[in-house]
Motif scaffolding. Sequence first.
Motif, short mmCIF file in Angstrom:
data_model
loop_
_atom_site.label_atom_id
_atom_site.label_comp_id
_atom_site.label_asym_id
_atom_site.label_seq_id
_atom_site.Cartn_x
_atom_site.Cartn_y
_atom_site.Cartn_z
N ALA A 21 26.44 -50.25 -33.19
CA ALA A 21 26.45 -50.61 -31.78
C ALA A 21 26.74 -52.11 -31.67
O ALA A 21 25.94 -52.92 -32.10
CB ALA A 21 25.11 -50.28 -31.14
N SER A 23 28.94 -53.40 -28.68
CA SER A 23 29.16 -53.81 -27.29
C SER A 23 27.81 -53.94 -26.58
O SER A 23 26.80 -53.38 -27.02
CB SER A 23 30.03 -52.79 -26.56
N ALA A 24 27.80 -54.67 -25.50
CA ALA A 24 26.56 -54.86 -24.73
C ALA A 24 25.97 -53.52 -24.30
O ALA A 24 24.76 -53.30 -24.40
CB ALA A 24 26.82 -55.76 -23.53
N TRP A 25 26.82 -52.61 -23.83
CA TRP A 25 26.34 -51.29 -23.38
C TRP A 25 25.76 -50.49 -24.54
O TRP A 25 24.70 -49.90 -24.42
CB TRP A 25 27.46 -50.51 -22.69
N GLU A 26 26.45 -50.47 -25.67
CA GLU A 26 25.96 -49.72 -26.84
C GLU A 26 24.62 -50.27 -27.32
O GLU A 26 23.71 -49.52 -27.66
CB GLU A 26 26.99 -49.77 -27.97
N ARG A 27 24.51 -51.60 -27.36
CA ARG A 27 23.25 -52.22 -27.79
C ARG A 27 22.13 -51.94 -26.81
O ARG A 27 20.99 -51.68 -27.20
CB ARG A 27 23.44 -53.73 -27.98
N LEU A 28 22.43 -52.00 -25.52
CA LEU A 28 21.42 -51.74 -24.50
C LEU A 28 20.91 -50.32 -24.58
O LEU A 28 19.70 -50.07 -24.51
CB LEU A 28 22.01 -52.01 -23.10
N ARG A 29 21.81 -49.37 -24.75
CA ARG A 29 21.41 -47.96 -24.80
C ARG A 29 20.70 -47.60 -26.09
O ARG A 29 19.71 -46.89 -26.09
CB ARG A 29 22.63 -47.05 -24.62
#
Length: 117
Positions: A21, A23-29
């Motif tokens: 992960a 990207s910001a979205w992948e890390r956040l999720r």
Amino acid sequence: MICGSIYAAGGGRLLPRVWRARSAWERLRGLLGRRPLAPDEALLIEPCASVHTFGMGYPIDLAFLDCDGRVLRIVAAVRPRRVALNPGARATLEMAAGAAAALGLRPGDRLEWREAA
């Protein structure tokens, strides 16, 4: 997310299915809303020096890594609704509870992520 494997530096494959992960979205999720990891699966989050398990229904093992992939700290069986952090870590490897011990991971070990062919 990109799929690959985690290897011991200069050694064999430790975890055959590891998602990275970045990207910001992948890390956040992260693992939120996902089924529990199998013993041979993991999620590598980069950059990441802290992890929370709010909204998760199962414990996970964590390995905090420096910029060279060296294990700084292992946190075993982090239960839901907890926070774990390691200031100075560059990445965090999230694994099924018990996986770090089963793999024999220790601080000082060096890990390498390799993208699947």
